[in-house]
Structures are given as C-alpha cells and as structure tokens.
Enzyme design. Structure first.
Site, PDB file in Angstrom:
ATOM      1  N   ASP A  82      -1.051  19.796   0.735  1.00  0.00           N
ATOM      2  CA  ASP A  82      -0.194  18.897  -0.031  1.00  0.00           C
ATOM      3  C   ASP A  82      -0.875  17.553  -0.244  1.00  0.00           C
ATOM      4  OD1 ASP A  82       1.654  20.901   0.044  1.00  0.00           O
ATOM      5  OD2 ASP A  82       2.732  20.094   1.761  1.00  0.00           O
ATOM      6  N   HIS A 107       3.029   2.105  -4.038  1.00  0.00           N
ATOM      7  CA  HIS A 107       2.454   3.345  -4.575  1.00  0.00           C
ATOM      8  C   HIS A 107       2.084   4.302  -3.446  1.00  0.00           C
ATOM      9  CE1 HIS A 107       1.313   1.834  -8.859  1.00  0.00           C
ATOM     10  NE2 HIS A 107       2.531   2.306  -8.781  1.00  0.00           N
ATOM     11  N   HIS A 110      -0.667   4.207  -0.970  1.00  0.00           N
ATOM     12  CA  HIS A 110      -0.618   3.111   0.005  1.00  0.00           C
ATOM     13  C   HIS A 110       0.493   3.265   1.042  1.00  0.00           C
ATOM     14  CE1 HIS A 110      -3.601   0.561  -2.167  1.00  0.00           C
ATOM     15  NE2 HIS A 110      -3.267   1.421  -3.107  1.00  0.00           N
ATOM     16  N   ASP A 196      -4.252  -3.143  -4.479  1.00  0.00           N
ATOM     17  CA  ASP A 196      -4.559  -2.829  -5.881  1.00  0.00           C
ATOM     18  C   ASP A 196      -4.127  -4.013  -6.720  1.00  0.00           C
ATOM     19  OD1 ASP A 196      -5.400  -0.344  -5.138  1.00  0.00           O
ATOM     20  OD2 ASP A 196      -3.662   0.731  -5.911  1.00  0.00           O
ATOM     21  N   ASP A 228     -10.142  -4.753  -4.355  1.00  0.00           N
ATOM     22  CA  ASP A 228      -9.953  -3.615  -5.248  1.00  0.00           C
ATOM     23  C   ASP A 228     -11.259  -3.368  -6.018  1.00  0.00           C
ATOM     24  OD1 ASP A 228      -8.974  -1.717  -7.009  1.00  0.00           O
ATOM     25  OD2 ASP A 228      -7.670  -3.086  -8.113  1.00  0.00           O
ATOM     26  N   HIS A 397      -2.191   3.405 -22.717  1.00  0.00           N
ATOM     27  CA  HIS A 397      -2.285   3.222 -21.272  1.00  0.00           C
ATOM     28  C   HIS A 397      -3.084   1.983 -20.928  1.00  0.00           C
ATOM     29  CE1 HIS A 397      -2.821   3.876 -17.061  1.00  0.00           C
ATOM     30  NE2 HIS A 397      -4.098   3.662 -17.215  1.00  0.00           N
ATOM     31  N   GLY A 400      -4.087  -0.407 -14.009  1.00  0.00           N
ATOM     32  CA  GLY A 400      -3.488  -1.407 -13.142  1.00  0.00           C
ATOM     33  C   GLY A 400      -4.516  -2.170 -12.331  1.00  0.00           C
ATOM     34  N   HIS A 401      -5.800  -1.959 -12.623  1.00  0.00           N
ATOM     35  CA  HIS A 401      -6.839  -2.511 -11.761  1.00  0.00           C
ATOM     36  C   HIS A 401      -7.752  -3.478 -12.510  1.00  0.00           C
ATOM     37  CE1 HIS A 401      -5.938   0.443  -8.567  1.00  0.00           C
ATOM     38  NE2 HIS A 401      -5.597   1.214  -9.579  1.00  0.00           N
ATOM     39  N   ASP A 477       0.268  19.980   5.185  1.00  0.00           N
ATOM     40  CA  ASP A 477       0.514  21.219   4.449  1.00  0.00           C
ATOM     41  C   ASP A 477       1.895  21.701   4.872  1.00  0.00           C
ATOM     42  OD1 ASP A 477       0.580  23.691   3.294  1.00  0.00           O
ATOM     43  OD2 ASP A 477      -1.161  24.501   4.332  1.00  0.00           O
TER      44      ASP A 477
END
Lengths: 589, 589
Positions: A82, A107, A110, A196, A228, A397, A400-401, A477
């Site tokens: 996962d 996010h 994090h 970030d 970042d 788009h 974000g960085h 998992d």
C-alpha cells in the site's frame, strides 16, 4: 519534559521582543550561533532520495524532535504494497526523548506515517497548523484501535520550546493552505526546514508566504537550511495558483455539456477555484470521491473554502439538471483503479454515465510512473465521447514547489551558511545544489545528504559524517506494517513474472517409493487446459525422479524436494524459457 | 499469385510514365478513384489505440496485403510478458490470399511480429528497403527453427503489383534511415500509409523526405490516408535530427572526463552524430550493448554510417586511454534492467566503473511508463559521481514523428478525401483528427478507427462499419506465443499483489477424517518466520473445517476444497486485509 507553547502577543513577533521573550526560558540558548563543543545530529530518515516518506530528526543530547512523517508510494517492483513509511529503528530506546512531531502541512507524503509511528514513540505531542491537524485527525478515524493522538495547534506567529530547541515558524505557500516552515534554534546554531513550498504573490486561499518573516529569520542567522527541491530542475519561477485560473476558467466557461474536473483530493486551492468558476457560470457542483468530500468538509468547517451553500449538490440532484448546469469535481486524475474518474470511464459509476459533449479536465500533474495509466484513462474517456483536456495541452496545472528562481530567492532571504536540499529524488536535490552554487554557495556549503546519513551541527558548522542509521523500507500492506520483507517481495515478483507450479506427490514413508500419480497444479504459468502435453511430461519427469533407484535418494525427503525443484525448474525453463516458482509438496504416507 | 517487381527506369518515375506503365498490367485499375460496386476492406489490427503492435490489412476480393507487423510493450498489468504481437485470427483460412507483407521501416514496433506471423501465413514475400530487411534478417537469427524469410528489397523509385493492388512508395524521415510510406492503388481508390514519419530538411543520414513525390501522389488523388499520429498532440514543427546536434555536440566538446551516451540501439541518426562529435574532439568510441553493436555493424556494412575505422575501439582498449579520449555509446537509457547503463550504475559492468568527472547523457525520450525507472537510474548515476544530462534539461532529443504543423503539411500535400490517423494512442489519433479539422476536414472526413474495426473503401468513399475482427492480445512469453491467457495473467496479478497460501491436508479416503496436521506454505503473503501465530491460527481453522461433523461434508472433496478456499480466504482477509490466492490440496489416503 513537556513542550511549552509561548503566550500569544499579537499577530507577529518583532525580533527584539522575540529575543527578549526567549530569555525567559531557562533552557533557551543565549547565542543561536554559539558553540558548546557539543553536537546536534540532523538525520533525514526519508525524503532525501525520493519524493515522499518525508521525515527528519533533530537530536541534541536527550532531546529529539521529528519533522514530518509521510508516506512514499510503492515502486513497480513492490507489488501489493500500500505504501512505505519512515523507518524509526534509530529511535528504539530513545522514545522518551522525543519532544514532539512537527508537521509542515497536511499532504499524505508528510503525515501518513503518524498513526503507525506515534504509538511506537509513546504518543508524543504532534504540532501543526489548524488545517493540518484537522486532516491528521480525520485520517485517524481509520485507526480505531490506537490511542487518540496528542494534537497541538500551532499559531505560526508564536514560538515554542521543545526541550533545548526553540521552535519558531514562518508561513509558506504550496497548493494546500496552512503550510509552514520551521526555525529550530539549537545551542549549536539555527536549522530551518521549509517543508514543501513555493512563493505565491496571488495564492487562492491563504495569504502569500511571509517574505518579511523569512528575511527576518535569515537576518538572525541560519546555520543550516533543509530546503524543498522537488522542482529544482525547472528553470524560472513557479506559477501562481491563481495564474492557472485563466485556463481552467476558460474551459469551464466555454464547455457546452457537463464538466468533470479530476484532481487530487488535497489540492484545495484548485478545488476552490473550480467551485468559483462553476458558480460564475451558474453550474452546480458535485464533489465525488470519499477523500475529496472529507477534505472539502474539513476545509469548509474551518473556513478555508468559500462556497455558496446552494452550489454543492448530490449526484442525484445533478442528474435531474440539464448537463450545462452541472460540474462534477472528483478524484482519480492519476488513473487510480477504484477512484471516481476510472469508474466513470468504465461505466461502473453508480450515478454518472459519460455522454457525448461532456468535457473532462485532468487538473493535476501526473505522478511519475502513472503516465501510461493516465493515458489509458484519457483514451477510455475520449472513446466514450468526452472532450478531454489534460495538463500537457494547456497550462491547467501549477506545481506547488519552488522552481530555480524561487530557490534563489529563498536562499537569498535566509542566507544559510549551509544548504542541504531534501524532499526530492537525487536528481532534484542535485539540481537544487547547482542552483545554490550558481549564486555563491560552494562544494563545501551546498551539500548532498542521503537517507539515514548523520549530519552534525556544531558551533555553526555542518559536517556530513559517514555514519548511517537504518532507513530500510517499512512496508504497509493491508493491516500489516513491516511484515512484508524483501523475501516476500521477491517471491511476489517471481510469481508475477513467471507464475508458480506446485508438485504434489505421496511417497511410502518406509521405502520412499512413489504412491499413485504426482499432481501438478500451476497458477500464472501456462494455461493448463492448453498445455496438457507439457504437464504430462512434467509429471513423467517427477515420476522419474521419485523412482530413482539409488538408496540415499529414497531416504531423504528434503533431498527429493530440492531435486524436484531444481530438475523440474530446469526442465520447464528449457521447454518454455520461463522460471516459475516450483513448490514440491511430498507426503510421506 | 506472385508479386511483380516493375523494371527499373531511372531514379524516379515521372507521373506520366508511371501512369503509362501501370496500364501494361492487366490487373492494374484503370481509374484509381473509380468504382466497381465492390469493396476494399481496410482493417487496422494494431496501432489504432496504442504506440506499437502496428499492423494494417488491406483486402480486396482474394488479395490481401499486410503493412507492418510490430510488437507492443506489455503494460503494468501484464507481468512477465515479453511483448504483444498482432492478432491474425482474421486471416485463418485466408493465408493463400496474402500477397505480401510490406514493412515501412526497421523499428521493433513494426517488425517484431514477423518471425511469429510469417510462418503461419505460408511465408509470404516480405517487402522493405535495404536497411529494414537487413534488420529483419538479423533478428531472424533468434528463430533458428523457422524456415528462412522470403525477403524482397524495395527500390522506392519503382512500383510493384501485388494481386489487384499496385503499390508505390515515397521516402519519409524518421530517426532511422530508409523509411518509406506506401501508396496502395486499389480498384476502389488510393490508400496511403505513411509509416512513422516526420519531415526533416536536414536529416543526418538519409536524404530529406521526398516532398515532390508526396505532392505528386496527392495530385493523382488519394481516397484514404492512414497517417502517423504519435506526436499529434504537440504543436509546431518537429525538430530536425540535426538541430539536436548543437546541444549534444556542446556537451561532448565541453566534457572533461569520459562521456557516456545512452540511447536506443536503433536511433541510428543519433549514433552517427555522436560518433562525429567524438571524432571532432579526438575521442575514441566504444559501442556497448548487443543490439546497438549489431545495428552499427549492419549500418556500416550497408553504408549508412560514416565512421573512421580507427574511431571504434573495444572496452579493453578504452580503459587504457585517458578518460578525456573516450566516449562510450550504449543502450539502457530507458532504465532497462540488464542493459549497459544500468550495469554501469550498479557497478556490475564487466569493464566500466563510473568515475567522478564522468559525463552521462540520456539521449532519448522516455517511453511512457518508464519515467520512475529512468529517474532511479539517473539518481544512481549522480550518486556515483557522474554529471548527468537528460532530455528534460536540454534539448538533446528530437522525436521522430510529425507534430501538428508537420501533419498540416502532410495532409495538404496529399489532400486525401479521408484522414484516419493511426500509430498512436486514442489521445494521439484524436489530436491528429483535430489537426485535420482545423484545416478543412470534417466530422465525416476525419475519422477515428479502432483496432479490428472494418473500414470499407468503395468508389472512393470510406465507411466505418460496425464489424470488428478479433484483436485480443497475443502474448509472447519466453518460447510461448499465445499460451498465456487472461486467466494466467489474472493469477499472476493476484499472486503479485497478495501472494499465495497452499494448504495441504491428508484425509482418510473412507471417512473423510483429517490425518495428522495440515501443512501451510505461503509465498509472497507474509514472512512466515515472523507470522507464526497467524499460521498456527490458520492451521487450527483448517482443522476445524476438516473435522466438521456433518456427513455430507466429509464425503465431498471438492466441497471441502471450496470451503477451505472461501473460509480461509475470508479469515486471512479479516486478519490482514490481504487476499492471497488460497490453494487447497487434499490428499485422500
């Protein structure tokens, strides 16, 4: 030792008052750049070589703080996994030293390690801004059997004392609101962790990054910047979240039928804008997808999203409206199997069927590795008659960085003695190092670290040691954490590529002689119905092995098992050029 | 019927003479746009929905020609598959009608199906240009047990008659020399198939595309154009192969240590340029990687590569030279596991170790789906101390396909009545349709087809029918072609994601009672050594099932097997949230 949250005094702390106040704390250092001959260890446990699994430790004597605790998505050669979380083996026996977990933003890369890590660390306080903690709290609902988290809201205009660390904050921009960076003042010098970030003069929900505060931090002196680096290979400035509005707005305004916008469930600034554009042209909005609904709910409650209460409707209501009055905002823009967009494309969605004239917008960049999947999803949607817009076609788009020019500004505002880029693959941290070098840092002051490598900060100087703490992958998992090992993964990969053949035979316990016919079962190897001859030959081969005359053979079951595994493996390879896993089962009767 | 190669008459055939000559063929149509009431079937067997597996049939009465026979690389959900080839089930019983296989160029996505398909089609003649056939012939060395191919070199300035089809040619550019498109004149109208193509005023090895000839074909009238679409989503003009030279040359000239250039083994124009740049700055060149060596050998022999004989050296010789005198040209720029670049990165290469100061250039675009793998390779190389340049940083890659403005030129030169873009994913064919519509084609004349869909050409008109011939994937896995079915793949995927648990129990044949303890073997599920409790509980559960008192249970082995599969499956899911494949093996003793 309990962390101390300093009392509130207005919206921002002028440097003088902050310095004054800090003196009131006995454990607060007098001189941030000074030296005691002791050392601060800085260890990036994850995120120095990948995008994700972000986790950094700062340790001084008996005090440890942890910044971020995120997931990493599995690679292709980790089937069934996962996600991956940070390895905290280094903290075994040091749990009592952990003064807190500090989270930069909400996010998943994090925060997702938190429910797994916090209980093992004695449930230390977790510090974050309001939205960040709300997201962490909500996610904790999936972990009913763990004790509640010890969540403490940060006011970014304040500071706090955690053991011998004085921690201050500064606001940055990203593509979720309420992001902060940390200023960790240690007896050996100041460490800054940006989280970030980008600079955005015109963000959508939160205010712009606090340029003045960041400059102030720099002015006070920074020994080490952990920055970042995710977009450090990109020249120029990152686009503002608002800049992408123009394109998106255009698409939504011009669309004739229904509009379906797929994006990340956590991309709140995007969600906000789409809602505004829908409202402008009289469209109602359906939010579809569990995680997106949750995030919208949290953000509305906390006041981070502005939505006319009559804008949001249910799928049911949407289907009663004419298509040009409907916008569906949903998850699955990465081609995720069970997410909304995929279910719409495969006609498995409970409420929505694509119709000719529908417009579908992929409003998120493609996570590396998902390109083919996203292309297939796009193709299914076109095939169903939709007009598809994706990020390659228009600039819908914004990342974000920080890009290269943003990093130059960051480095110039903070003027750290040492720059160590993190939060990126090596290609990205390397690019950020080049950026630093292009404006004055050197081979000695712009450094590349790796996961687990111990950095020492002493008397304002940073040294990369050769010491490495464990950072092996910890796989999650299903309900298992860490119970999938490399052996298990290797087996999975072998079975995936070549399949499996189980060979079952009964032998007489006394004589070792075969009783009856051996059974051959294959899965994922060849289609047995069409491969009767191969199976028959394999069976004959097994019989040969088991009727071998030499006495030591009949006697030894494990010898027989190995011989079957090797000989049949070789036989099948010769015949098929595949190497299925061969699993001999021998019954002594 | 045997194909007729028309006699040579100079370098190019003026339209008048070609028309005259065509009249000499009895079977040649009098009127290319005319109508007989009969129909030509055009079926794209592969390549209408993907990049790869290119194969198109054209059928008129008893005559069939096949254009291209390529591979498609497997998707993520096809573990272990080597590649996919076109499905020719439609041709079963029609083998004798196949007049020939026509190959546009020597790339694997156009030729790799040949050794599998040709024997099943009665070994028809295979037509291609000199280099194309040399590559096909070389590849055939891997198929020792098949009869030799019936290869016939095409002279692109000539034409040939294949049954009722008159086939002419035109030269195009791509990133391998000797590419051609086909003009197939049928009694119902002319069909043009471009193959992969771009226009290049300054190609590296071959001459520019034959603009005049293409215009001439258009002038004579084209009913249907089957066109390249791979880069149709990209605006502007495709770069010339030579234009990328500037960047590459710059990197090579400036490099201080060794230079290692990774690219596709078939990207001959790139290989040529790199050799030239190396020669300019006095570097010797090692070609490393089996397929690249083979291609260089073929191309040198046929005169397609200009190399100073003293330039090429062995790895052995290279290691005796100073680094600044060496350039290594190799395979593996896609991160392929066993290719040269990966072996260098993982220190497994027989001759080369990376050294600080080495420059590594990835000179090929990343095949969608390989992004993560390539990023990991790049990171390993940086970690080893190399300077890495990849296509995102500089324009060191030019695509081999037409961009939007190139397609406009192609459509305008050929002026086909109908445009049907192929050789692309649906997003790409759809983009090419938009390009056509932007310059005058309509919903009725710019059409999207799908794999297997029958198009009819009759009296100059094209109609997309609802008939679909089989195009299910034919998987090549090791020596097996088509023996891996969907069932096998499903099993592989389940085992890959969740692993497998084999449960072995002996029961008394008379009473159905369990004898001894059941055995539990797991592979790829959990690490058994660390999961003793789970295994013990599973064993207990199996015993419960097998000691069930109800008489019908003991009697029925298949009932027992199903019950174990279902109950244990459910039990394991509850405990782990994983669904391993459960394989019960019951022995009656």
């Amino acid at each position: 030792m309990q962390p101390t949250l300093a009392p509130s005094r207005g919206q921002s702390i002028p440097p003088s008052s902050r310095r004054r106040r800090s003196r009131r704390h006995r454990s607060s250092p007098k001189n941030f750049g000074g030296g005691s001959g002791k050392k601060v260890n800085i260890i990036v446990l994850g995120g120095a070589e990948e995008v994700g699994r972000n986790c950094t430790l700062i340790e001084y004597e008996d005090d440890i703080i942890i910044i971020d605790a995120g997931l990493q998505f599995p690679e292709e050669d980790m089937p069934g996994i996962d996600y991956i979380i940070p390895n905290i083996a280094y903290l075994r026996g040091k749990e009592k030293n952990v003064r807190g977990m500090l989270i930069t933003h909400g996010h998943y890369d994090h925060i997702v390690g938190i429910p797994h890590m916090a209980p093992r660390l004695g449930n230390p306080p977790i510090f974050g801004t309001k939205l960040t903690l709300a997201i962490i709290k909500k996610r904790q609902d999936d972990f009913k059997n763990t004790p509640p988290l010890n969540l403490r809201v940060i006011d970014p205009t304040k500071y706090m004392q955690l053991g011998k660390f004085r921690v201050e904050f500064f606001r940055v921009n990203h593509n979720i609101p309420d992001c902060i960076g940390f200023v960790v003042k240690t007896p050996e010098g100041t460490i800054v962790h940006t989280g970030d970030m980008k600079f955005d003069y015109t963000p959508v929900i939160d205010p712009p990054a606090d340029y003045q505060r960041i400059a102030e931090v720099g002015k006070e002196g920074v020994a080490l910047l952990l920055s970042d680096s995710t977009n450090a290979a990109n020249p120029g400035h990152q686009l503002s979240e608002r800049a992408i509005g123009a394109d998106l707005r255009d698409i939504i305004h011009k669309a004739k039928g229904r509009v379906i916008v797929g994006t990340f469930s956590s991309l709140l600034s995007r969600i906000q804008q789409v809602i505004w554009f829908a409202e402008e042209c009289g469209r109602k909005v359906v939010i579809d997808g569990f995680s997106m609904k949750t995030n919208v709910e949290i953000s509305r409650t906390l006041g981070y999203l502005t939505v006319n209460p009559r804008t949001l409707i249910s799928p049911h209501e949407a289907n009663k409206l004419p298509p040009e009055k409907v916008l569906i905002m949903c998850t699955g823009a990465q081609g995720e199997d069970r997410a909304v967009l995929m279910r719409i494309a495969t006609r498995e969605h409970r409420f929505f069927r694509l119709e000719k004239g529908d417009t579908v917008v992929f409003s998120s960049s493609v996570v590396p590795g998902n390109e083919r999947t996203v292309a297939r999803l796009r193709d299914s949607l076109i095939r169903e008659g939709a007009n598809v817009f994706h990020y390659k076609m228009m600039d819908i788009h914004a990342g974000g960085h920080s890009c290269q020019e943003d990093l130059k500004l960051l480095f110039s505002l903070l003027k750290p003695k040492y720059v160590v880029p993190i939060m990126g693959e090596i290609g990205m941290t390397n690019a950020a190092i080049s950026v630093a070098k292009s404006i004055g840092w050197t081979d000695e002051t712009a450094l590349m670290t790796f996961n687990g490598r111990v950095m020492e900060l002493s008397n304002g100087h940073v040294r990369l040691t050769q010491t490495k703490v464990p950072t092996d992958y910890v796989f999650v998992d299903g309900l298992g954490v860490g119970d999938v090992s490399d052996v298990v993964l290797r087996d999975r990969l072998q079975m995936a590529d070549e399949g499996m053949v189980v060979i079952i035979a009964s032998v007489d316990a006394q004589t070792g002689k075969l009783i009856g016919e051996p059974d051959i079962i294959s899965r994922g190897f060849v289609y047995m119905k069409n491969s009767k001859r191969l199976i028959d030959e394999t069976r004959a081969k097994v019989k040969d092995i088991l009727t071998d005359k030499s006495p030591e053979v009949s006697a030894n079951e494990s010898y027989l098992r190995n011989k079957i595994r090797d000989d049949i493996g070789q036989f099948l390879f010769t015949r098929t050029e595949r190497r299925p896993m061969v699993l001999p089962v021998i019954f002594e009767v």
